[in-house]
Design a protein around this motif. Structure first.
Motif, PDB file in Angstrom:
ATOM      1  N   TRP A   1       0.834  -1.212   0.000  1.00 54.07           N
ATOM      2  CA  TRP A   1       0.000   0.000   0.000  1.00 54.07           C
ATOM      3  C   TRP A   1       0.871   1.266   0.000  1.00 54.07           C
ATOM      4  O   TRP A   1       0.833   2.038  -0.969  1.00 54.07           O
ATOM      5  CB  TRP A   1      -0.953  -0.077   1.190  1.00 54.07           C
ATOM      6  N   PRO A   2       1.704   1.500   1.035  1.00 52.96           N
ATOM      7  CA  PRO A   2       2.563   2.687   0.974  1.00 52.96           C
ATOM      8  C   PRO A   2       3.613   2.619  -0.137  1.00 52.96           C
ATOM      9  O   PRO A   2       3.943   3.638  -0.740  1.00 52.96           O
ATOM     10  CB  PRO A   2       3.235   2.732   2.347  1.00 52.96           C
ATOM     11  N   GLN A   3       4.116   1.426  -0.429  1.00 53.18           N
ATOM     12  CA  GLN A   3       5.185   1.324  -1.425  1.00 53.18           C
ATOM     13  C   GLN A   3       4.676   1.691  -2.819  1.00 53.18           C
ATOM     14  O   GLN A   3       5.382   2.348  -3.586  1.00 53.18           O
ATOM     15  CB  GLN A   3       5.758  -0.103  -1.412  1.00 53.18           C
ATOM     16  N   THR A   4       3.449   1.298  -3.125  1.00 47.52           N
ATOM     17  CA  THR A   4       2.865   1.663  -4.412  1.00 47.52           C
ATOM     18  C   THR A   4       2.715   3.180  -4.502  1.00 47.52           C
ATOM     19  O   THR A   4       2.967   3.787  -5.545  1.00 47.52           O
ATOM     20  CB  THR A   4       1.494   0.984  -4.586  1.00 47.52           C
ATOM     21  N   ALA A   5       2.322   3.788  -3.380  1.00 47.10           N
ATOM     22  CA  ALA A   5       2.186   5.247  -3.358  1.00 47.10           C
ATOM     23  C   ALA A   5       3.526   5.908  -3.667  1.00 47.10           C
ATOM     24  O   ALA A   5       3.591   6.890  -4.410  1.00 47.10           O
ATOM     25  CB  ALA A   5       1.665   5.690  -1.996  1.00 47.10           C
ATOM     26  N   TYR A   6       4.588   5.354  -3.113  1.00 48.84           N
ATOM     27  CA  TYR A   6       5.925   5.902  -3.349  1.00 48.84           C
ATOM     28  C   TYR A   6       6.287   5.805  -4.837  1.00 48.84           C
ATOM     29  O   TYR A   6       6.701   6.784  -5.465  1.00 48.84           O
ATOM     30  CB  TYR A   6       6.930   5.128  -2.491  1.00 48.84           C
ATOM     31  N   CYS A   7       6.084   4.609  -5.409  1.00 43.26           N
ATOM     32  CA  CYS A   7       6.404   4.436  -6.829  1.00 43.26           C
ATOM     33  C   CYS A   7       5.547   5.350  -7.681  1.00 43.26           C
ATOM     34  O   CYS A   7       6.008   5.895  -8.690  1.00 43.26           O
ATOM     35  CB  CYS A   7       6.199   2.988  -7.242  1.00 43.26           C
ATOM     36  N   MET A   8       4.299   5.540  -7.264  1.00 46.53           N
ATOM     37  CA  MET A   8       3.412   6.419  -8.013  1.00 46.53           C
ATOM     38  C   MET A   8       3.994   7.830  -8.102  1.00 46.53           C
ATOM     39  O   MET A   8       4.036   8.423  -9.179  1.00 46.53           O
ATOM     40  CB  MET A   8       2.052   6.475  -7.330  1.00 46.53           C
ATOM     41  N   ILE A   9       4.467   8.336  -6.976  1.00 51.06           N
ATOM     42  CA  ILE A   9       4.966   9.717  -6.985  1.00 51.06           C
ATOM     43  C   ILE A   9       6.242   9.816  -7.830  1.00 51.06           C
ATOM     44  O   ILE A   9       6.460  10.812  -8.522  1.00 51.06           O
ATOM     45  CB  ILE A   9       5.167  10.238  -5.539  1.00 51.06           C
ATOM     46  N   LEU A  10       7.064   8.770  -7.807  1.00 54.99           N
ATOM     47  CA  LEU A  10       8.262   8.774  -8.654  1.00 54.99           C
ATOM     48  C   LEU A  10       7.867   8.856 -10.126  1.00 54.99           C
ATOM     49  O   LEU A  10       8.428   9.616 -10.905  1.00 54.99           O
ATOM     50  CB  LEU A  10       9.092   7.519  -8.412  1.00 54.99           C
ATOM     51  N   TYR A  11       6.869   8.061 -10.494  1.00 52.78           N
ATOM     52  CA  TYR A  11       6.448   8.049 -11.892  1.00 52.78           C
ATOM     53  C   TYR A  11       5.728   9.332 -12.287  1.00 52.78           C
ATOM     54  O   TYR A  11       5.861   9.799 -13.421  1.00 52.78           O
ATOM     55  CB  TYR A  11       5.572   6.835 -12.182  1.00 52.78           C
ATOM     56  N   LEU A  12       4.944   9.904 -11.362  1.00 53.03           N
ATOM     57  CA  LEU A  12       4.270  11.162 -11.693  1.00 53.03           C
ATOM     58  C   LEU A  12       5.295  12.231 -12.024  1.00 53.03           C
ATOM     59  O   LEU A  12       5.141  12.988 -12.979  1.00 53.03           O
ATOM     60  CB  LEU A  12       3.395  11.617 -10.521  1.00 53.03           C
ATOM     61  N   THR A  13       6.369  12.291 -11.217  1.00 53.85           N
ATOM     62  CA  THR A  13       7.421  13.267 -11.494  1.00 53.85           C
ATOM     63  C   THR A  13       8.091  12.945 -12.824  1.00 53.85           C
ATOM     64  O   THR A  13       8.384  13.844 -13.614  1.00 53.85           O
ATOM     65  CB  THR A  13       8.467  13.246 -10.369  1.00 53.85           C
ATOM     66  N   GLY A  14       8.330  11.669 -13.053  1.00 58.85           N
ATOM     67  CA  GLY A  14       8.956  11.256 -14.308  1.00 58.85           C
ATOM     68  C   GLY A  14       8.097  11.615 -15.515  1.00 58.85           C
ATOM     69  O   GLY A  14       8.601  12.134 -16.505  1.00 58.85           O
ATOM     70  N   LEU A  15       6.793  11.370 -15.405  1.00 55.49           N
ATOM     71  CA  LEU A  15       5.890  11.659 -16.526  1.00 55.49           C
ATOM     72  C   LEU A  15       5.872  13.140 -16.859  1.00 55.49           C
ATOM     73  O   LEU A  15       5.712  13.541 -18.001  1.00 55.49           O
ATOM     74  CB  LEU A  15       4.476  11.182 -16.194  1.00 55.49           C
ATOM     75  N   ASN A  16       6.037  13.958 -15.804  1.00 50.82           N
ATOM     76  CA  ASN A  16       6.085  15.396 -15.998  1.00 50.82           C
ATOM     77  C   ASN A  16       7.221  15.809 -16.910  1.00 50.82           C
ATOM     78  O   ASN A  16       7.138  16.810 -17.614  1.00 50.82           O
ATOM     79  CB  ASN A  16       6.291  16.071 -14.641  1.00 50.82           C
ATOM     80  N   ALA A  17       8.302  15.037 -16.859  1.00 48.06           N
ATOM     81  CA  ALA A  17       9.507  15.428 -17.587  1.00 48.06           C
ATOM     82  C   ALA A  17       9.614  14.746 -18.941  1.00 48.06           C
ATOM     83  O   ALA A  17      10.594  14.928 -19.646  1.00 48.06           O
ATOM     84  CB  ALA A  17      10.732  15.100 -16.734  1.00 48.06           C
ATOM     85  N   VAL A  18       8.609  13.948 -19.293  1.00 50.88           N
ATOM     86  CA  VAL A  18       8.671  13.277 -20.592  1.00 50.88           C
ATOM     87  C   VAL A  18       8.572  14.330 -21.695  1.00 50.88           C
ATOM     88  O   VAL A  18       7.779  15.257 -21.615  1.00 50.88           O
ATOM     89  CB  VAL A  18       7.527  12.242 -20.702  1.00 50.88           C
ATOM     90  N   ASP A  19       9.396  14.167 -22.711  1.00 55.21           N
ATOM     91  CA  ASP A  19       9.484  15.148 -23.790  1.00 55.21           C
ATOM     92  C   ASP A  19       8.205  15.162 -24.633  1.00 55.21           C
ATOM     93  O   ASP A  19       7.899  14.189 -25.325  1.00 55.21           O
ATOM     94  CB  ASP A  19      10.696  14.769 -24.664  1.00 55.21           C
ATOM     95  N   PRO A  20       7.424  16.265 -24.604  1.00 57.82           N
ATOM     96  CA  PRO A  20       6.141  16.284 -25.325  1.00 57.82           C
ATOM     97  C   PRO A  20       6.318  16.178 -26.838  1.00 57.82           C
ATOM     98  O   PRO A  20       5.442  15.638 -27.531  1.00 57.82           O
ATOM     99  CB  PRO A  20       5.526  17.635 -24.952  1.00 57.82           C
TER     100      PRO A  20
END
Lengths: 308, 282
Positions: A177-196
């Motif tokens: 439960w908490p670990q998925t939340a952690y990975c989620m935030i890592l990916y959200l930040t990563g998705l933000n930086a994906v080259d449009p």
């Protein structure tokens, strides 16, 4: 530009300041780290060759027995169960990575109020594992826990933490439960930086959905995936709090992992076998070392690439 | 942006999405919502088997009042504060210095020391347990907050150094070179040039370390016992044995114990996430 030439009046200290300064700045941090982290690792190796109750000094009260503790481990059924549970933790905990990616993709939108949703999805990670453990053990309670109330509507019931075959999975689910939340935030930040621009280009080429994710997005998320992998592996091997709170190793020792079994052997009511406990810790450390070496090797490679 | 923004999709898709998100959130937080609901019920509900029906009365203030006035909870909370705050200060201060040394200077062994900090940070706690406990007992700090603080500072310095060093690496190096050409002393470069630029990193690390230390359970159990020194994560177990099977109080107690890092997170969200996701983006 003229380079400043050293005036002849410089003292020894001034001439060597580029090496003295970093040493002075490092000294307190390194000293603390050496006393509390580096030296205990070596001591644990040493202690693991003794039979010692922890009372009195090791050299006087301890008895040197060489590799005897390790030989005993080989035939220790509880050790085998713990090791096997560690494998389950390692494998199943990795589900947090695709799970986190899935939620991140779900929430990566710009509709009104999405920021609040993102933080609320994240916040199980901020809660201490002790409380997560309590929350889930109440959630799993037979008869009255919410899970069984819901299952009751379908006429079934399950006592997860009371069943030796299920308890470990129940605890891992709580940990996810908490670990998925952690990975989620890592990916959200990563998705933000994906080259449009790359996404647009791929769209023009007709890529979408899963193919787009696999060939265009995921390669750009590699740094996030690497960190998610590191923290999840470390988290899986560190699991202790949840087990201690939810089942205390039971039922019948079925939920022990190495970190918990070590604690039990060395410090709990099962006795004070510091040497045997240290031997278990050494094994756990060696397992971790495989992963640590891989992480460090990857980081070292990036570090060299950054310098060139 | 990936996936395709819902604004660009049909009206139906937008409405589906906007109703799906809150639903998913409720499901996601269900175990927690259940506990929150427990904590506002009166004790009689549990005795009557009314766990999930409408509460017979609303007892938020009574339950939380009892947590604060009839248990050791305030003491445990205060211990947590006295353990967490000095650790944050100590670890951040030490790692500002180590990060500066490793990020700015080139000398032999630089990378080696840096990797030692990183590796130490990943080590399982159990390999440190026996010697650290022994050391703490030997110097007379067993069952004191100081004993925990010292260990936490040392251990957190590993992670903090990794963080600080990478942050300093990303600062414009010309600034430091320019100062050196001007003849500014090295320690003044640290104090007047680098440190002010590190404020965002210091904020991010402080929030992170606060959460890590507040939530620590293992070392609390290994190095302390009883309400004199134990932080709230360990204290909650004795709290629960004081109120066995009184779910309304145990729930309220858990929520109180979990609250400070949650507040910290919501207040300092930007810094917190900046800290956690360091390195997730290149």
């Amino acid at each position: 530009m003229t380079l400043p030439t050293d005036p002849p009046t410089q003292t020894w200290l001034q001439r060597h300041r580029m090496i003295i300064t970093p040493l002075m700045f490092l000294l307190p941090g390194v000293a603390f780290f050496a006393v509390y982290v580096i030296s205990p690792i070596l001591q644990s190796f040493y202690i693991s060759t003794f039979e010692w109750t922890g009372l009195g000094s090791l050299s006087e009260q301890g008895e040197f027995i060489g590799m005897q503790n390790y030989r005993e481990l080989m035939s220790d059924r509880n050790f085998e169960v713990s090791l096997w549970n560690n494998v389950k933790w390692l494998v199943l905990y990795l589900l947090a990575i695709p799970g986190g990616l899935f939620i991140a993709l779900f929430l990566n939108q710009t509709v009104a109020g999405i920021r609040v949703y993102k933080s609320l999805f994240f916040f199980p990670f901020v809660i201490s594992q002790v409380v997560v453990g309590l929350v889930f053990s109440w959630f799993y309670l037979p008869n009255v826990g919410l899970l069984n109330v819901v299952l009751g509507w379908f006429g079934s019931e399950v006592n997860i933490l009371g069943n030796p075959d299920l308890a470990t999975y129940g605890i891992i689910a709580a940990g996810l439960w908490p670990q998925t939340a952690y990975c989620m935030i890592l990916y959200l930040t990563g998705l933000n930086a994906v080259d449009p621009e790359q996404i647009e280009a791929a769209r023009l080429d007709g890529a979408k959905g899963v193919r787009m994710l696999w060939h265009v997005i995921l390669p750009q998320l590699r740094p996030a995936t690497f960190i998610a992998f590191v923290v999840t592996i470390i988290g899986a091997l560190r699991s202790f709090d949840l087990i201690s709170v939810m089942t205390n190793g039971g039922p019948f020792g079925s939920t022990r992992v190495l970190s918990f079994y070590m604690f039990e052997k060395a410090l709990s009511e099962y006795g004070f076998r510091m040497g045997y406990g240290s031997a278990i810790a050494v094994i756990l450390f060696l397992i971790m070392l495989i992963f640590i070496s891989y992480f460090l090797w990857t980081m070292w490679r990036d570090e060299r690439a950054a310098r060139l | 942006m990936f996936p395709t923004p819902v604004e660009k999709r049909s009206r139906a898709a937008q409405i589906t999405y906007q109703s799906l998100v809150p639903l998913a959130l409720i499901l996601w937080l269900l175990p927690l919502i259940a506990v929150a609901l427990f904590s506002i019920r009166p004790g009689v509900d549990f005795a009557n088997g009314n766990y999930w029906g409408v509460p017979s009365s609303f007892e938020l203030f009574t339950n939380y009042g009892r947590v604060f006035f009839e248990s050791d909870m305030p003491r445990y909370l205060w211990n947590s504060v006295l353990i967490t705050v000095p650790t944050v200060i100590g670890a951040v201060a030490l790692s500002c210095m180590t990060g500066f040394a490793l990020g700015i200077y080139r000398f032999r062994g630089n990378l080696l020391i840096f990797f030692m900090f990183i590796a130490g940070n990943f080590v399982p706690f159990q390999i440190l347990m026996v010697p650290v406990r022994d050391l703490t007992v030997d110097v007379g700090l067993y069952n004191t907050k100081m004993g925990l603080v010292l260990f936490h500072i040392a251990f957190q310095t590993g992670f903090c150094t990794l963080f600080m060093r990478n942050f300093i690496r990303a600062l414009p190096y010309e600034l430091i070179e320019a100062a050196r050409v001007e003849g500014v002393k090295e320690w003044r470069i640290f104090w007047y040039i680098v440190l002010p630029l590190m404020k965002p990193a210091i904020a991010a690390l402080s929030v992170l370390v606060f959460t890590f230390i507040w939530n620590d359970y293992f070392w609390a159990v290994v190095l302390t016992q009883g309400p004199d020194a134990q932080p709230v994560t360990a204290g909650i177990t004795s709290f629960n044995s004081q109120f066995v099977a009184q779910y309304h109080l145990m729930s309220a107690g858990s929520i109180v114990a979990a609250l400070p890092p949650v507040l910290m997170f919501f207040l300092m969200q930007r810094h917190f996430i900046a800290g956690l996701t360091l390195g997730a983006v290149k």
